[in-house]
Write an enzyme that holds these catalytic residues in place. Sequence first.
Site, PDB file in Angstrom:
ATOM      1  N   HIS A 120     -16.613   0.509  10.012  1.00  0.00           N
ATOM      2  CA  HIS A 120     -15.390   0.346  10.804  1.00  0.00           C
ATOM      3  C   HIS A 120     -15.645   1.012  12.155  1.00  0.00           C
ATOM      4  O   HIS A 120     -15.064   2.048  12.477  1.00  0.00           O
ATOM      5  CB  HIS A 120     -14.209   1.011  10.105  1.00  0.00           C
ATOM      6  N   TRP A 131      -9.454  -1.067  14.965  1.00  0.00           N
ATOM      7  CA  TRP A 131      -8.228  -1.868  14.896  1.00  0.00           C
ATOM      8  C   TRP A 131      -7.635  -2.124  16.284  1.00  0.00           C
ATOM      9  O   TRP A 131      -6.502  -2.572  16.385  1.00  0.00           O
ATOM     10  CB  TRP A 131      -7.195  -1.180  13.997  1.00  0.00           C
ATOM     11  N   GLU A 182     -14.171  -9.070   7.268  1.00  0.00           N
ATOM     12  CA  GLU A 182     -12.829  -9.667   7.465  1.00  0.00           C
ATOM     13  C   GLU A 182     -12.747 -10.349   8.820  1.00  0.00           C
ATOM     14  O   GLU A 182     -11.727 -10.281   9.513  1.00  0.00           O
ATOM     15  CB  GLU A 182     -11.744  -8.597   7.262  1.00  0.00           C
ATOM     16  N   TRP A 187      -7.211  -8.369  12.893  1.00  0.00           N
ATOM     17  CA  TRP A 187      -6.849  -6.953  13.040  1.00  0.00           C
ATOM     18  C   TRP A 187      -7.977  -6.100  13.606  1.00  0.00           C
ATOM     19  O   TRP A 187      -7.748  -5.014  14.092  1.00  0.00           O
ATOM     20  CB  TRP A 187      -6.346  -6.388  11.707  1.00  0.00           C
ATOM     21  N   TYR A 253      -6.787  -9.132  -1.367  1.00  0.00           N
ATOM     22  CA  TYR A 253      -5.894  -8.098  -1.891  1.00  0.00           C
ATOM     23  C   TYR A 253      -4.618  -8.711  -2.421  1.00  0.00           C
ATOM     24  O   TYR A 253      -4.076  -9.644  -1.825  1.00  0.00           O
ATOM     25  CB  TYR A 253      -5.567  -7.083  -0.783  1.00  0.00           C
ATOM     26  N   GLU A 290     -14.615  -7.151  -1.336  1.00  0.00           N
ATOM     27  CA  GLU A 290     -13.532  -6.167  -1.521  1.00  0.00           C
ATOM     28  C   GLU A 290     -12.391  -6.864  -2.255  1.00  0.00           C
ATOM     29  O   GLU A 290     -12.096  -8.018  -1.981  1.00  0.00           O
ATOM     30  CB  GLU A 290     -12.929  -5.700  -0.184  1.00  0.00           C
TER      31      GLU A 290
HETATM   32  C1  BMA Z   1      -8.601   0.986   5.068  1.00  0.00           C
HETATM   33  C2  BMA Z   1      -7.875   2.186   4.521  1.00  0.00           C
HETATM   34  C3  BMA Z   1      -8.005   3.282   5.536  1.00  0.00           C
HETATM   35  C4  BMA Z   1      -9.488   3.532   5.823  1.00  0.00           C
HETATM   36  C5  BMA Z   1     -10.218   2.253   6.187  1.00  0.00           C
HETATM   37  C6  BMA Z   1     -11.699   2.453   6.359  1.00  0.00           C
HETATM   38  O1  BMA Z   1      -8.432  -0.116   4.270  1.00  0.00           O
HETATM   39  O2  BMA Z   1      -8.447   2.590   3.295  1.00  0.00           O
HETATM   40  O3  BMA Z   1      -7.409   4.443   5.024  1.00  0.00           O
HETATM   41  O4  BMA Z   1      -9.617   4.446   6.871  1.00  0.00           O
HETATM   42  O5  BMA Z   1      -9.982   1.294   5.188  1.00  0.00           O
HETATM   43  O6  BMA Z   1     -12.326   2.874   5.178  1.00  0.00           O
END
Ligand code: BMA
Length: 369
Positions: A120, A131, A182, A187, A253, A290
């Site tokens: 991320h 994000w 994703e 996002w 999800y 995931e």
């Molecule tokens: C997201 C959540 C956040 C986390 C991010 C990166 O879905 O779990 O809390 O910081 O993933 O792992």
Amino acid sequence: MVNSLLLLLLAHAGAQNDLPADKHATKETMNLYRNLHKSLQKGIMFGHQDDYAYGVNWEYKPGRSDIKDVTGDYPAVLGCEIGRIELDWEKDLDGVPFDSTRQYIQQAYNRGSVITMSWHLNNPFTGKTAWDPAPGTVKAILPGGVKNAVYNSWLDKVAAFMQSLKGAKGEAIPVIFRPFHELNGSWFWWGRNNCTPEELKNLYQYTERYLRDVKGVHNLLYAYNTDRFATKEEYLERYPGDEWVDIIGFDIYQKDAVKTNEAFIADLDKSLTTLEAIAKEHNKVPALTEFGYNTVPDSTWWTNVLWQGLKNHKVAYALGWRNAGDKGNGETEYWVPYPGQQSASDFVQFYQLPRTLFAKDVAALKMYQ
Ligand code: BMA
């Protein structure tokens, strides 16, 4: 003579197909790729993000794992994260020290488990988080863009981390890397509304070429990873090409009330059917990169919901998201049970199914040999 030559050529073509995107991948990485294909016949490996680092109401207790507390065994796949490595932080965005992540990876490898890594990464254009969907980010970090040098310096840090992962004999530990996950959602800054398909493909290829050919990282398999999707065309809209990808997957999800169980099963089942068809056509390894239902509010979710969606499919693994527990900001997040959680006994039933694979099962498959 002609016949044997033809056979030789065909055998060669077959062997080429068995090679991962990185033709100079280390022996263990090559073996992992081949064994992932083979493991499809055995079952579905269960994975869990940050499983060794923390769980609900505990953190950083060597040897502990919520999955192990419930079943007696570790997950077959360990999910890890390297977000913030690009900034030279000591800990990732979820608080896990990178030195610990390296040790968890070594532990997982020593027990014969598979490792997958998400990233991320912050937005290199604005300096905000992953994000921050500022348009123009992808263009800015590709060659010719104002932030290309910054992005390269971030990749240098990723390369150094990947190259620091060593087994007992000094061999590089293979990792399934799934950058830009994703990517059909919007996002993240690399998402669908924030760059063109060409830009995303270029970014994916550029990143891989930089790590592999410029930095000489040869212990990675590459996963192409969307979110939920409706059609094959949507899935492949940003696919960088067969020569860049080893594993194809998507994230899904369940949200809202338990009454959405049937819809979730149907979506999972349908998407997996499409994914498997694509995997066959492109000779890739399909995986559920995931999944989850936050706080698992249904006591039989594992056998009556998740397994109902999975049971007719052959995917290499399914990765449950992280058991952060109480995040201290009013949010609670966990995706697999811990002892006493309402779905824990159903999870044991799920664990006992012949086609769900955990650490001991996968050790027997000798994924790196
Ligand atoms: C997201 C959540 C956040 C986390 C991010 C990166 O879905 O779990 O809390 O910081 O993933 O792992």
